[in-house]
Scaffold this active site. Structure first.
Site, PDB file in Angstrom:
ATOM      1  N   GLU A   1       6.969  58.143  70.406  1.00  0.00           N
ATOM      2  CA  GLU A   1       7.702  57.696  69.237  1.00  0.00           C
ATOM      3  C   GLU A   1       7.242  58.383  67.961  1.00  0.00           C
ATOM      4  OE1 GLU A   1       9.301  53.330  70.213  1.00  0.00           O
ATOM      5  OE2 GLU A   1       7.161  53.425  69.853  1.00  0.00           O
TER       6      GLU A   1
ATOM      7  N   CYS B 111       5.273  59.643  60.771  1.00  0.00           N
ATOM      8  CA  CYS B 111       4.135  59.315  61.635  1.00  0.00           C
ATOM      9  C   CYS B 111       4.418  59.947  62.997  1.00  0.00           C
ATOM     10  CB  CYS B 111       4.042  57.785  61.721  1.00  0.00           C
ATOM     11  SG  CYS B 111       2.723  57.206  62.782  1.00  0.00           S
TER      12      CYS B 111
ATOM     13  N   CYS C  71      -2.829  56.973  75.668  1.00  0.00           N
ATOM     14  CA  CYS C  71      -4.096  57.344  75.026  1.00  0.00           C
ATOM     15  C   CYS C  71      -5.234  56.920  75.930  1.00  0.00           C
ATOM     16  CB  CYS C  71      -4.223  56.658  73.670  1.00  0.00           C
ATOM     17  SG  CYS C  71      -5.745  57.124  72.804  1.00  0.00           S
TER      18      CYS C  71
ATOM     19  N   CYS D 136      -8.462  51.412  72.947  1.00  0.00           N
ATOM     20  CA  CYS D 136      -8.903  50.383  71.994  1.00  0.00           C
ATOM     21  C   CYS D 136      -8.260  49.035  72.344  1.00  0.00           C
ATOM     22  CB  CYS D 136      -8.525  50.783  70.574  1.00  0.00           C
ATOM     23  SG  CYS D 136      -9.280  52.326  70.074  1.00  0.00           S
TER      24      CYS D 136
ATOM     25  N   CYS E 150      -4.873  47.935  70.548  1.00  0.00           N
ATOM     26  CA  CYS E 150      -3.803  48.924  70.410  1.00  0.00           C
ATOM     27  C   CYS E 150      -2.924  48.932  71.650  1.00  0.00           C
ATOM     28  CB  CYS E 150      -4.409  50.304  70.194  1.00  0.00           C
ATOM     29  SG  CYS E 150      -3.178  51.623  70.214  1.00  0.00           S
TER      30      CYS E 150
ATOM     31  N   CYS F  47       2.145  49.854  62.965  1.00  0.00           N
ATOM     32  CA  CYS F  47       0.966  50.441  63.603  1.00  0.00           C
ATOM     33  C   CYS F  47       0.648  49.727  64.910  1.00  0.00           C
ATOM     34  CB  CYS F  47      -0.264  50.288  62.724  1.00  0.00           C
ATOM     35  SG  CYS F  47      -0.070  50.976  61.114  1.00  0.00           S
TER      36      CYS F  47
HETATM   37  N1  SAH Z   1      -5.683  57.516  67.791  1.00  0.00           N
HETATM   38  C1  SAH Z   1      -5.739  57.640  66.387  1.00  0.00           C
HETATM   39  C2  SAH Z   1      -4.385  57.665  65.723  1.00  0.00           C
HETATM   40  C3  SAH Z   1      -3.332  56.730  66.229  1.00  0.00           C
HETATM   41  S1  SAH Z   1      -3.573  55.011  65.942  1.00  0.00           S
HETATM   42  C4  SAH Z   1      -6.601  56.555  65.783  1.00  0.00           C
HETATM   43  O1  SAH Z   1      -6.960  55.620  66.492  1.00  0.00           O
HETATM   44  O2  SAH Z   1      -6.936  56.677  64.606  1.00  0.00           O
HETATM   45  C5  SAH Z   1      -3.186  54.855  64.210  1.00  0.00           C
HETATM   46  C6  SAH Z   1      -3.798  53.627  63.553  1.00  0.00           C
HETATM   47  O3  SAH Z   1      -3.155  52.423  64.004  1.00  0.00           O
HETATM   48  C7  SAH Z   1      -5.269  53.470  63.865  1.00  0.00           C
HETATM   49  O4  SAH Z   1      -6.025  53.188  62.722  1.00  0.00           O
HETATM   50  C8  SAH Z   1      -5.262  52.298  64.781  1.00  0.00           C
HETATM   51  O5  SAH Z   1      -6.487  51.653  64.778  1.00  0.00           O
HETATM   52  C9  SAH Z   1      -4.158  51.447  64.247  1.00  0.00           C
HETATM   53  N2  SAH Z   1      -3.695  50.441  65.190  1.00  0.00           N
HETATM   54  C10 SAH Z   1      -3.662  50.532  66.542  1.00  0.00           C
HETATM   55  N3  SAH Z   1      -3.181  49.392  67.086  1.00  0.00           N
HETATM   56  C11 SAH Z   1      -2.904  48.557  66.071  1.00  0.00           C
HETATM   57  C12 SAH Z   1      -2.358  47.235  65.987  1.00  0.00           C
HETATM   58  N4  SAH Z   1      -1.991  46.581  67.082  1.00  0.00           N
HETATM   59  N5  SAH Z   1      -2.191  46.701  64.772  1.00  0.00           N
HETATM   60  C13 SAH Z   1      -2.524  47.389  63.653  1.00  0.00           C
HETATM   61  N6  SAH Z   1      -3.027  48.627  63.673  1.00  0.00           N
HETATM   62  C14 SAH Z   1      -3.224  49.220  64.865  1.00  0.00           C
HETATM   63 FE1  SF4 Z   2      -5.832  55.555  71.124  1.00  0.00          FE
HETATM   64 FE2  SF4 Z   2      -4.722  53.407  70.030  1.00  0.00          FE
HETATM   65 FE3  SF4 Z   2      -7.363  53.698  69.968  1.00  0.00          FE
HETATM   66 FE4  SF4 Z   2      -5.812  55.283  68.438  1.00  0.00          FE
HETATM   67  S1  SF4 Z   2      -6.047  53.066  68.268  1.00  0.00           S
HETATM   68  S2  SF4 Z   2      -7.548  55.898  69.747  1.00  0.00           S
HETATM   69  S3  SF4 Z   2      -4.006  55.501  69.806  1.00  0.00           S
HETATM   70  S4  SF4 Z   2      -6.106  53.459  71.830  1.00  0.00           S
END
Ligand code: SAH
Ligand code: SF4
Length: 374
Positions: free
Chosen positions: A90, A103, A110, A114, A117, A343
């Site tokens: 996306e 974005c 990934c 995390c 996420c 996000c």
């Molecule tokens: N992998 C990279 C970039 C993609 S994620 C990273 O982790 O930085 C982009 C941002 O969205 C990151 O700061 C991540 O922590 C945040 N993010 C991921 N899941 C989220 C969620 N469920 N709610 C709010 N922010 C989230």
């Molecule tokens: Fe990967 Fe999501 Fe963690 Fe970013 S926040 S590194 S996209 S798992």
């Protein structure tokens, strides 16, 4: 067939050289493709006929099939692109008064995983190619110009904050970044192209040398014990190493601060003790030259996470503690949440993926039917 979206200027020049063509032809081609959105070599009127003929059999400008497009009440637009093999990624366009931000995704899924996420929960499918990364920007920019009936550039900022960890796909992301900055490409300012990373320390150092752009680091926790739980990559690159890399990055970065992203999770990382620990952590690295701002992200829940969004007063109190200590802290506005474009909501949960695969199957069936009919 070679997809010309795969090349930055040097790559395209090497490709042209292979065809016996001079470098200035690569400049012309780059401008046609990226500045004018032209995919048809026949329409590139100032290109020698001989070159157009050579290209016709060997190369193409191949966009990604669009599975769906959703527009939010607030003007945010989300596209879902088919990258084959049942995978979709996306991109999200976020219009604001003084800028237009895209974005962009760097991977299908990934591997970092995390906890908060939804892309992370989906697991890792594969790296996107440079062409697949660039195709998101190419399509969005030229779609938006037509949509808004303008010849002016619409996208002024790119953030690598879509699906995936850009620094775990470094070799494909680098030419894409160079193309975003190239005056013959998208001509974006280094300060307006942001790589967001969960903290791949060696690649932060490489980016400093290869292509310094704005850097956002997803911190989410002030201690290794907590960050190990939330961002598993922390076990490999713990906080002190990460913050030292951030300080080194600033020596050649286009901005004089790192943006720390911090997702506010109810009862997990959002208390005053966490804010105080963050202050202590950043102070420890200030002597190395670390300067930072914080961007607090309200958690966007999804079914399997088992986590909740911090209540607004707690977020404000947390921001207040950091601001009062002299660290500029903002709270991210949630955009496009009515279309699941916020996000961490990107093509994530299993239900959504099932829907995506059904849609893709329907689309393929419709296309093959059309072929049969015509
Ligand atoms: N992998 C990279 C970039 C993609 S994620 C990273 O982790 O930085 C982009 C941002 O969205 C990151 O700061 C991540 O922590 C945040 N993010 C991921 N899941 C989220 C969620 N469920 N709610 C709010 N922010 C989230
Ligand atoms: Fe990967 Fe999501 Fe963690 Fe970013 S926040 S590194 S996209 S798992």
């Amino acid at each position: 067939m070679v997809n010309l979206l795969d090349f930055d200027l040097d790559g395209l020049a090497a490709f042209c050289e292979g065809l016996g063509e001079k470098r200035f032809r690569a400049v012309q081609l780059l401008r046609w493709i990226h500045q004018r959105g032209q995919a048809d070599f026949g329409q590139m009127s100032d290109l020698a006929k001989s070159l157009r003929d050579k290209l016709a059999g060997r190369a193409e400008v191949a966009a990604l099939p669009v599975i769906s497009q959703h527009e939010s009440r607030d003007g945010t637009i989300k596209w879902l692109f088919d990258v084959g093999g049942g995978n979709a990624v996306e991109s999200v366009f976020i219009p604001e008064d003084d800028r237009g931000t895209l974005c962009v995704s760097s991977q299908a899924g990934c591997a970092v995983g995390c906890r908060f996420c939804s892309t992370g929960h989906q697991g890792f499918s594969r790296n996107l190619s440079t062409a697949e990364i660039v195709a998101q920007l190419w399509f969005a920019e030229h779609f938006l110009r037509r949509h808004l009936q303008t010849e002016e550039r619409v996208i002024s900022n790119v953030v690598m904050m879509g699906m995936g960890e850009p620094l775990q796909n470094y070799d494909r992301v680098l030419p894409a970044l160079r193309l975003m900055l190239d005056d013959h490409g998208y001509g974006l300012s280094r300060r307006r192209v942001t790589v967001s990373t969960s903290g791949v320390v060696p690649m932060i150092d490489r980016l400093t040398r290869d292509c310094p752009v704005a850097l956002a680091v997803s911190l989410h926790a002030p201690t290794d014990a907590l960050r190990d739980q939330l961002v598993p990559l922390n076990r490999k690159y713990p906080l002190d190493e990460l913050l030292s890399a951030c300080a080194r990055y600033l020596a050649s970065a286009p901005r004089d601060f790192i943006t720390f992203e911090y997702c506010m999770l109810d009862g997990v990382n959002d208390g005053p003790e966490h804010a105080r620990a963050l202050l202590e952590l950043t102070r420890r690295h200030a002597a190395e030259g670390l300067r930072c701002k914080f961007n607090l992200i309200p958690f966007n829940p999804f079914p399997q996470s088992g986590l909740l969004r911090s209540p607004a007063p707690r977020v404000l109190a947390f921001a207040g503690l950091l601001n009062n200590a002299g660290i500029v802290t903002t709270v991210r506005k949630t955009r496009g949440d009515d279309i699941d474009a916020a996000c961490g909501q990107l093509a994530g949960d299993v239900r959504d993926r099932t829907r995506v695969q059904q849609r893709m199957a329907r689309q393929r069936a419709a296309t093959s039917q059309k072929k049969v009919v015509s």
